[in-house]
Design a protein around this motif. Structure first.
Motif, PDB file in Angstrom:
ATOM      1  N   THR A   1     -50.501  66.618  95.604  1.00  0.00           N
ATOM      2  CA  THR A   1     -50.180  65.259  95.340  1.00  0.00           C
ATOM      3  C   THR A   1     -50.196  64.408  93.552  1.00  0.00           C
ATOM      4  N   GLY A   2     -49.647  65.566  92.856  1.00  0.00           N
ATOM      5  CA  GLY A   2     -49.857  63.931  91.534  1.00  0.00           C
ATOM      6  C   GLY A   2     -50.030  65.251  90.701  1.00  0.00           C
ATOM      7  N   GLY A   3     -50.763  65.996  91.105  1.00  0.00           N
ATOM      8  CA  GLY A   3     -50.899  67.475  90.032  1.00  0.00           C
ATOM      9  C   GLY A   3     -53.007  67.123  89.732  1.00  0.00           C
ATOM     10  N   TRP A   4     -53.307  66.738  87.982  1.00  0.00           N
ATOM     11  CA  TRP A   4     -54.444  67.389  87.733  1.00  0.00           C
ATOM     12  C   TRP A   4     -54.938  66.140  87.809  1.00  0.00           C
ATOM     13  N   ARG A   5     -55.880  65.498  88.457  1.00  0.00           N
ATOM     14  CA  ARG A   5     -57.220  64.456  88.028  1.00  0.00           C
ATOM     15  C   ARG A   5     -57.695  64.829  86.630  1.00  0.00           C
ATOM     16  N   ASN A   6     -57.952  63.713  86.159  1.00  0.00           N
ATOM     17  CA  ASN A   6     -58.406  62.880  84.759  1.00  0.00           C
ATOM     18  C   ASN A   6     -59.058  62.004  85.068  1.00  0.00           C
ATOM     19  N   PHE A   7     -60.259  61.384  84.287  1.00  0.00           N
ATOM     20  CA  PHE A   7     -60.605  60.490  83.824  1.00  0.00           C
ATOM     21  C   PHE A   7     -60.131  59.647  83.105  1.00  0.00           C
ATOM     22  N   ALA A   8     -59.636  58.185  83.614  1.00  0.00           N
ATOM     23  CA  ALA A   8     -59.004  57.266  82.686  1.00  0.00           C
ATOM     24  C   ALA A   8     -60.046  56.449  82.656  1.00  0.00           C
ATOM     25  N   ASN A   9     -59.504  55.658  82.097  1.00  0.00           N
ATOM     26  CA  ASN A   9     -60.909  53.920  82.140  1.00  0.00           C
ATOM     27  C   ASN A   9     -60.345  53.467  81.217  1.00  0.00           C
ATOM     28  N   THR A  10     -61.004  51.987  81.560  1.00  0.00           N
ATOM     29  CA  THR A  10     -60.845  50.091  80.323  1.00  0.00           C
ATOM     30  C   THR A  10     -61.462  49.815  79.247  1.00  0.00           C
ATOM     31  N   GLN A  11     -62.583  51.152  78.879  1.00  0.00           N
ATOM     32  CA  GLN A  11     -63.802  51.009  78.192  1.00  0.00           C
ATOM     33  C   GLN A  11     -63.625  51.867  76.668  1.00  0.00           C
TER      34      GLN A  11
ATOM     35  N   SER B   1     -60.707  55.489  86.631  1.00  0.00           N
ATOM     36  CA  SER B   1     -60.450  55.975  88.037  1.00  0.00           C
ATOM     37  C   SER B   1     -60.241  57.385  87.617  1.00  0.00           C
ATOM     38  N   LYS B   2     -60.399  58.170  89.086  1.00  0.00           N
ATOM     39  CA  LYS B   2     -59.805  59.437  88.008  1.00  0.00           C
ATOM     40  C   LYS B   2     -58.479  60.266  89.358  1.00  0.00           C
ATOM     41  N   ASN B   3     -57.659  60.228  88.254  1.00  0.00           N
ATOM     42  CA  ASN B   3     -55.876  59.724  89.166  1.00  0.00           C
ATOM     43  C   ASN B   3     -54.888  60.749  87.933  1.00  0.00           C
ATOM     44  N   SER B   4     -53.984  61.631  88.534  1.00  0.00           N
ATOM     45  CA  SER B   4     -53.146  61.880  87.950  1.00  0.00           C
ATOM     46  C   SER B   4     -53.030  60.956  86.948  1.00  0.00           C
ATOM     47  N   ILE B   5     -51.870  61.785  85.639  1.00  0.00           N
ATOM     48  CA  ILE B   5     -51.300  60.466  85.473  1.00  0.00           C
ATOM     49  C   ILE B   5     -50.115  60.064  85.790  1.00  0.00           C
ATOM     50  N   SER B   6     -49.636  61.080  86.750  1.00  0.00           N
ATOM     51  CA  SER B   6     -48.806  59.813  87.812  1.00  0.00           C
ATOM     52  C   SER B   6     -48.667  59.405  88.314  1.00  0.00           C
ATOM     53  N   ASP B   7     -49.944  58.894  88.857  1.00  0.00           N
ATOM     54  CA  ASP B   7     -50.378  58.417  90.075  1.00  0.00           C
ATOM     55  C   ASP B   7     -50.891  57.524  89.377  1.00  0.00           C
ATOM     56  N   ILE B   8     -51.096  57.174  88.031  1.00  0.00           N
ATOM     57  CA  ILE B   8     -51.852  56.296  87.549  1.00  0.00           C
ATOM     58  C   ILE B   8     -50.581  55.108  86.989  1.00  0.00           C
ATOM     59  N   VAL B   9     -48.892  55.958  87.030  1.00  0.00           N
ATOM     60  CA  VAL B   9     -48.317  54.739  86.395  1.00  0.00           C
ATOM     61  C   VAL B   9     -47.736  54.912  87.236  1.00  0.00           C
ATOM     62  N   ASN B  10     -47.303  55.328  88.324  1.00  0.00           N
ATOM     63  CA  ASN B  10     -46.876  55.192  89.844  1.00  0.00           C
ATOM     64  C   ASN B  10     -47.363  53.352  90.001  1.00  0.00           C
TER      65      ASN B  10
ATOM     66  N   PRO C   1     -44.330  67.481  87.885  1.00  0.00           N
ATOM     67  CA  PRO C   1     -43.714  68.320  86.565  1.00  0.00           C
ATOM     68  C   PRO C   1     -42.659  67.381  85.814  1.00  0.00           C
ATOM     69  N   ARG C   2     -41.554  67.490  86.210  1.00  0.00           N
ATOM     70  CA  ARG C   2     -41.126  66.358  85.351  1.00  0.00           C
ATOM     71  C   ARG C   2     -41.155  64.495  85.737  1.00  0.00           C
ATOM     72  N   LYS C   3     -42.455  64.285  86.923  1.00  0.00           N
ATOM     73  CA  LYS C   3     -41.780  62.703  87.289  1.00  0.00           C
ATOM     74  C   LYS C   3     -43.335  62.246  86.079  1.00  0.00           C
ATOM     75  N   GLU C   4     -44.381  64.189  84.956  1.00  0.00           N
ATOM     76  CA  GLU C   4     -45.435  63.301  84.889  1.00  0.00           C
ATOM     77  C   GLU C   4     -44.791  63.364  83.461  1.00  0.00           C
ATOM     78  N   LEU C   5     -43.493  64.089  82.650  1.00  0.00           N
ATOM     79  CA  LEU C   5     -42.943  63.786  81.928  1.00  0.00           C
ATOM     80  C   LEU C   5     -43.291  61.744  81.245  1.00  0.00           C
ATOM     81  N   GLU C   6     -41.988  61.779  82.330  1.00  0.00           N
ATOM     82  CA  GLU C   6     -42.137  60.086  82.255  1.00  0.00           C
ATOM     83  C   GLU C   6     -43.196  59.942  82.290  1.00  0.00           C
ATOM     84  N   ALA C   7     -44.649  59.795  83.332  1.00  0.00           N
ATOM     85  CA  ALA C   7     -45.221  59.373  83.283  1.00  0.00           C
ATOM     86  C   ALA C   7     -46.168  58.900  81.952  1.00  0.00           C
TER      87      ALA C   7
END
Length: 361
Positions: free
Chosen positions: A159-169, A222-231, A287-293
């Motif tokens: 569900t979403g592929g790879w988790r990565n670190f994303a932050n605001t700071q 948050s620790k999420n995939s790029i597609s989950d972040i954008v969705n 993988p297709r959703k990640e392109l758009e994300a």
């Protein structure tokens, strides 16, 4: 014989009524045997679960000739967290639900071993590991036992592929850059341990509340995939994304065992085949959703950093204590799960290596 004194028009109406009644009586048993399945996932209609659920609905309803219908509930209409959703299955309000390894750990704690960081090397290995029949059978039996026969795992996917670190700071190039940041996690001790090992502060927040938590400063990342972040439109708040790929997000579709057992053998087979199709859809569409994300992330002003191999070594080293912690906490059950998980990984790695070798001769 009594003489027929009925007028022609009345006779025709009586015959029509009789035919309709007979037809209703013929169809009544079929209507009475119709089964409804309530399916839910906690993401929105932009998520790959939605596509998979639509395919499942179409497959099941067509292959059973309408004997089984599927109602899809998006988001928190029936439940708002893994614990709530599993309880909704027990109560009969919900029939089918998908949970991550972290969510499933509420039922079977050792399964959170799938979130031990940096265990899976690449997309091909990850997909083959989650599709491994022996590993699927192991988890299915363990969850069924742990839930007292309550939950049947229909299929496992991602569900979403790879988790990565994303932050605001700030940009995160090494574990030291995580220090002092508050990262949203689910109530998974392994996810929380990862943030703590790198000097950050893990903050459990329900998925549907993450946007507000970022907006108000309750969490910095948050620790999420790029597609989950954008969705979830989190890219409106987050700015820095580091592609460390610390975990591959497994997803398991569960069904209430009692409801599954109430189906005919033919209907059960259709549901299982439909669930296998759901798994394939989620693997294929990600993988297709990640392109758009990724494009949307960049367009919204987000920055992306890919760690060097040396920096990845630092991330892996910082996460090493998590495996020891996991085994200390879960003991023999944890070791049993890791043995099964690592055996599946080894089979996947061998298959990928043999495939590459065959093509590169």
């Amino acid at each position: 014989m009594m003489p027929d004194t009925m007028a022609p028009g009345a006779r025709a109406r009586a015959m029509l009524f009789g035919s309709a009644t007979a037809l209703m009586m013929l169809l009544a048993p079929q209507a009475a045997s119709a089964v409804e399945l309530n399916l839910t996932f906690l993401a929105n209609e932009q998520d790959e679960e939605y596509d998979a659920a639509q395919v499942f609905k179409n497959y099941v309803e067509n292959r059973t000739g309408g004997e089984v219908s599927v109602n899809i509930y998006v988001g928190a209409q029936l439940c708002g967290s893994a614990n709530e959703c599993f309880e909704s299955i027990r109560s009969g309000v919900l029939d089918i639900y998908t949970a991550t390894a972290g969510g499933t750990s509420a039922v079977y704690p050792p399964v959170q071993g799938m979130d031990i960081p940096y265990m899976l090397a690449g997309d091909r290995v990850a997909e083959l590991t989650l599709k491994d029949p022996e590993f699927n059978r192991f988890i299915r039996e363990k969850v069924l036992e742990a839930s007292g026969g309550g939950f049947l795992m229909l299929s496992m996917t991602q569900t979403g592929g790879w988790r990565n670190f994303a932050n605001t700071q700030r940009e995160i190039r090494s574990p030291a850059d995580v220090e002092g940041l508050r990262f949203r996690t689910i109530e998974s001790e392994i996810q929380q341990q990862l943030v703590e090992e790198m000097g950050g502060s893990p903050t459990p927040v329900p998925w549907l509340e993450v946007y507000t938590a970022l907006q108000t400063g309750v969490v910095d990342g948050s620790k999420n995939s790029i597609s989950d972040i954008v969705n979830a439109n989190l890219n409106e708040q987050l700015k820095y994304l580091t592609l460390d790929g610390h975990a591959y997000m497994a997803s398991m579709w569960f069904m209430g065992k009692q409801k599954f057992d109430s189906l005919t053998p033919e209907q059960q087979q259709v549901v299982l085949d439909g669930a296998a199709l759901m798994s394939s859809v989620q693997f294929g569409i990600q993988p297709r959703k990640e392109l758009e994300a990724f494009k949307e992330w960049i367009d919204s002003g987000g920055e992306i950093y890919t760690p060097t191999e040396e920096e990845m070594g630092q991330f892996r080293a910082a996460a090493e204590p998590i495996r020891d912690w996991y085994l200390e906490e879960l003991g023999e059950d944890g070791q049993e799960f890791l043995d099964a998980f690592e055996a599946a990984i080894a089979r996947a790695e061998k298959q990928v290596e043999e495939s590459r070798a065959s093509a590169m001769q």
